[in-house]
Motif scaffolding. Structure first.
Motif: not given
Length: 231
Positions: A132-155
């Protein structure tokens, strides 16, 4: 014979005077040279200190400003992580309910609208890979959210609750290029369930380091005390 002695005496006297004069000239020249070099180095050192003082003051002011921004952004990230709608988003079977998503939108929009330095805020569900993002909205998966490459920061977080880093934004995203982003864990019952990502306006974050006369510089200076940034 006396004339010869007199001439010899005058010659040696003249020679001695010339040698003495030459010696004195060289000595005075060396003294002047040494004094000049010493004075130059002293003046240069004093001038350099005078020139450095405003730069050091500006740098300290900039560091203090960045500290304030990071601390305030971390406070906002903490509030987002503790929000009831975010808790519902991360734990509910029906996480994309209109009422709950709308509640998150309003909360994130309020933080952005009341801040001059926050560009956007993302909330990421690690288990389901949704956003859930502002301003992009809700995205059910990474495939529908372009700026999602940062999620590996969890590691990278591991035993840290928060980090700040500069990251690349992929082509196709609304703000492609790079971002300065604060990442904070979302813990539920002690378990790592999600992430809050707050993207900061880089030009305002470094405005005090790069005044208008320096904005043409290609490089950006980013100063961070790792220990202070990881509570």
């Amino acid at each position: 014979m006396p004339n010869l002695f007199r001439k010899w005496f005058k010659y040696n006297l003249l020679k001695s005077q010339i040698s003495l004069l030459l010696f004195l000239t060289i000595t005075i020249f060396l003294i002047i040279l040494i004094v000049s070099i010493t004075s130059y180095n002293t003046s240069k050192s004093v001038l350099q200190e005078q020139l450095n003082d405003p730069q050091q003051q500006m740098l300290q002011i900039s560091m203090n400003f960045i500290d304030e921004v990071i601390n305030e952004s971390n406070r906002i990230a903490t509030e987002v992580a503790l929000d009831d709608h975010v808790y519902e988003f991360l734990t509910s079977n029906e996480q994309n309910s209109y009422e709950n998503i709308t509640g998150i939108y309003k909360m994130l929009s309020s933080f952005i609208n009341n801040s001059s330095i926050i560009k956007s805020i993302y909330v990421y569900d690690m288990n389901r890979g949704s956003f859930v993002t502002i301003p992009h909205g809700y995205s059910a998966t990474k495939k529908t959210f372009v700026d999602s490459q940062w999620t590996d920061v969890a590691d990278e977080l591991k035993d840290k609750m928060m980090i700040v880093k500069k990251r690349d934004v992929p082509e196709g995203a609304k703000n492609s290029g790079s971002e300065i982003t604060l990442f904070r864990k979302i813990l539920i019952h002690g378990k790592f369930k999600g992430l809050v990502a707050i993207n900061l306006k880089e030009e305002k974050l470094f405005a005090k380091i790069n005044p208008p006369t320096l904005t043409s510089l290609d490089s950006t200076r980013f100063i961070m005390d790792e220990q202070k940034r990881n509570p």
